[in-house]
Design a protein around this motif. Structure first.
Motif: not given
Length: 748
Positions: A433-448
């Motif tokens: 869940s920590l891994q999945a939420h990192w990906m979801l949280d960072s969605k709006e980061d784009g290439d950054t």
């Protein structure tokens, strides 16, 4: 018996009557705590991850025949420029200092032993491998940032490279040969170890050593290559062709489709494997160290928050290490405390400053109450003026009396044999869940996304902040808890009556085995409480058609919308969706299916209760993350606490002890009960500090408070620090200094 203590002449110290008393006290404590008796530590089998990754090795067998951790240890961290003189050796015990650090391959242990100082060895495995050389890290990061070429995802000094492991072992051999004869208290392999740097996001490691090892690991996870291709939605023709998807590649593939179809498995499996690599590396190095020194605990310092990157799956790490100095980040300290089943010594680092007297003292008592066995005082520069041992700083003198008292507390040794009483409350720890939420949280980061450094992540991770909010909400309402890992739940640890309530914080990823164990727990009479996004993915990060436990909780979803943005509650959606008990509605597409909602907010149900078998499943559909912000707001924080306490009381739970001041509950006062045989110890300590800065307390007064302790059953009470006995009863009055801790012994 009369003991005469000869005090060395110290020209620069202001020798007032009070300070002379402190010097005498410190010398007496040093004399009285010279025992080396300590129970043997039992061998522990390697964790399940070792079967997948680690080379075969004997179980750890660590005794403590020569090392004594029977008292609280205060280590002063000595800089290189701090000369190890006899004056320094004589001065440290007079300031309550009982130990020091010693560098890996430099002399210093003989000096420490000569002056009766305990010591731990810093950087036993050298610097630059487990803690990746910062120049090499920065070069790899810069090259990838500029080129986006995955070729730069090869970790310098790859931990799967046999030559790197040989080099680490050579350094360990040299360090142990230098220091073993002087009986170190512990070895720290390195400081701030990581697969990357701290817990920074980066796709290490794609080396020619790691990829074949990863392929072997995958063969144990998937029955055959066809199964892997189905799970990953890939088309590899042979095992030797298999490569994980990089963060960039996965984001391009997955964020082009909706959350109902997300499949993070080709990335999450690699993250899990790299967690295993770090844990197995530690296991191998610790086992090697014990071939050379079988009795000294081995671990590391500078532990990071739980994270998708860096190798920080704390369940796995805690199966390997035997000594630890972790940072209090992302709720890590309570996770580590829960997983410390072998009672390994844990210490903290205290940054010394005369301007922060109450904060320093509070930290010492707070972390003692949470199980610490010592402190690393940073550093000699802050302890002595111009590195002159005859001229201690004001900050050093501020700490002396407390350090002396801590060194003399018998309860420190006793707590190492006890366990915190949790009242049957567990919080689920889910690394997927920590891994999945990192990906979801960072969605709006784009290439950054590579700039989402760990210092940013700690205060912007939706799951870490939610886990911390749950911790503080429980503590603020008078309860304690254990974290339970996915591995423990799969192994059958979630059983009544040991556990009565299971909390699932943003547990988006659940395996079938975990879901089955939770359902059985509820049907047998347990209570499960989930906030939102429960079980929408499996343990590999593949979206499910419906949540794994939707039927258990009696809920239905029309869609996967969630009122979050960038790892936080979306302020616009919060206004549109509304809130219940000062907590925002999180899943606007949720509806009740057999569950009975306590309330509806703008047509959306929340706090849904579903009776199943002999137990209860409660789905909040509320963002507990908000409590991290509302905690110190009298209206909102109080409303949340009152509602939640009622929820737990409905589940049959009540705090074992209440603390009141002026007829009202003493806000932010934490109570920790430890059981040691037929005795119990109660710590009363203030818990008023910001989640984003755990080491900084808020508004700690210096005036003693009159408090009343209210127990739910009669006890015989003794104040451990003052020696005062209160007799037998259920209500007792005492005084309390908010930047210290009251410690009581309870007997029937």
């Amino acid at each position: 018996m009369l003991i005469l203590v000869c005090m060395p002449k110290v020209r620069a110290w202001p020798v007032t009557a009070a300070f002379f008393s402190i010097l005498v006290l410190s010398a007496l404590i040093l004399l009285c705590n010279c025992s080396t008796d300590s129970p043997k530590r039992q061998p522990q089998p390697a964790g399940e991850y070792v079967k997948n990754v680690a080379p075969a090795s004997a179980p750890l067998a660590v005794a403590s025949d020569r090392q004594s951790w029977s008292q609280y240890k205060s280590f002063l961290w000595l800089h290189d420029k701090c000369e190890r003189t006899d004056d320094l050796g004589r001065a440290l015990p007079l300031l309550g200092i009982t130990g020091v650090n010693v560098y890996d391959h430099q002399p210093g242990s003989a000096w420490a032993a000569r002056h009766g100082l305990s010591f731990y060895v810093d950087n036993l495995a050298g610097k630059g491998d487990l803690y990746l050389n910062r120049t090499e890290w920065q070069q790899a990061w810069d090259r990838y940032w500029t080129t986006r070429d995955p070729a730069h995802f090869v970790r310098p000094r790859c931990l799967s490279d046999p030559t790197v492991l040989k080099s680490l072992k050579d350094k360990i051999r040299q360090g142990i040969a230098m220091h073993k004869a002087h009986r170190p208290l512990a070895y720290a392999l390195d400081d701030e170890i990581s697969i990357t740097a701290f817990a920074n996001p980066f796709d290490f490691c794609f080396s020619s050593f790691c990829i074949p090892r990863f392929q072997t690991w995958l063969k144990r996870v998937y029955t055959d290559l066809a199964a892997l291709n189905r799970a990953w939605e890939t088309s590899f023709a042979a095992w030797e062709n298999v490569r994980p998807l990089t963060t960039d590649a996965l984001r391009r593939r997955e964020f082009a489709r909706g959350p109902e179809s997300y499949n993070f498995a080709p990335w999450m499996d690699h993250r899990t494997f790299m967690d295993d690599v770090l844990a197995a590396t530690l296991q191998e190095l610790i086992s090697f160290s014990h071939q050379l020194d079988p009795v000294t605990p081995v671990g590391f310092t500078g532990g990071q928050a739980p994270s998708a990157f860096g190798g920080y799956d704390w369940w796995k790490l805690m199966q390997a290490v035997e000594f630890l100095e972790p940072y209090d980040l992302g709720g890590s300290r309570e996770i580590i405390r829960s997983f410390n089943t072998r009672a390994i010594p844990i210490v903290q680092t205290l940054f010394v400053s005369a301007a922060k007297r109450t904060e320093m003292l509070w930290r010492l008592w707070y972390y003692l109450a949470h199980g610490d066995r010592g402190v690393i005082l940073w550093s000699s520069d802050e302890y002595f003026q111009n590195n002159n041992p005859q001229a201690p700083t004001e900050a050093a003198r501020m700490l002396t009396a407390t350090l002396c008292e801590l060194a003399g507390l018998r309860v420190v040794q006793e707590l190492s044999q006890g366990r915190l009483e949790t009242g049957g409350i567990a919080i689920f720890y889910s690394q997927p869940s920590l891994q999945a939420h990192w990906m979801l949280d960072s969605k709006e980061d784009g290439d950054t996304w590579p700039k989402r450094f760990s210092s940013f992540e700690y205060s912007h991770s939706s799951i870490l902040r939610t886990m911390q909010a749950w911790q503080k909400l429980l503590e603020d309402t008078g309860y304690q808890y254990d974290y339970l890992s996915a591995q423990q739940i799969r192994a059958g640890a979630l059983q009544l009556p040991q556990y009565r309530v299971l909390i699932l914080p943003k547990t988006i990823a659940l395996s079938e085995a975990e879901a089955t164990a939770i359902e059985q727990f509820v049907r047998r009479g347990g209570v499960a409480i989930a906030d939102y996004q429960l079980g929408l993915m499996d343990e590999h990060g593949r979206s499910r058609p419906t949540g794994a436990l939707d039927a258990l909780f009696g809920i239905h979803r029309a869609d996967r919308r969630v009122n979050e943005r960038y790892g936080d509650i979306d302020p616009l959606q919060r206004l549109r969706a509304g809130q219940f008990k000062s907590l925002p509605i999180m899943e606007p597409g949720l509806s009740a299916d057999r569950a009975g909602p306590i309330a509806k907010v703008r047509g959306v149900p929340c706090a849904l209760i579903h009776k199943v078998g002999r137990g209860t499943a409660i789905y909040l559909n509320l963002g507990l993350l908000q409590y991290a912000t509302a905690r110190f707001e009298q209206a909102a924080g109080g409303e949340i606490r009152q509602w939640f306490q009622g929820l737990l009381q409905e589940a049959g739970l009540a705090p074992a002890v209440k603390v009141t001041h002026a007829g009202k509950d003493l806000a932010y006062c934490e109570r920790l009960l430890y059981r040691v045989g037929d005795r119990r110890y109660l710590f009363v300590v203030m818990n008023k500090h910001d989640i984003n800065d755990p080491g900084k307390p808020v508004e700690l007064g210096s005036t003693p408070l009159s408090i009343t302790l209210h127990f739910n059953q009669p006890v015989r009470l003794t104040n451990v620090r003052t020696g005062k006995t209160y007799g037998h009863g259920v209500t007792f009055s005492d005084s309390f200094i908010s930047y210290e801790a009251n410690i009581y012994e309870l007997t029937p």
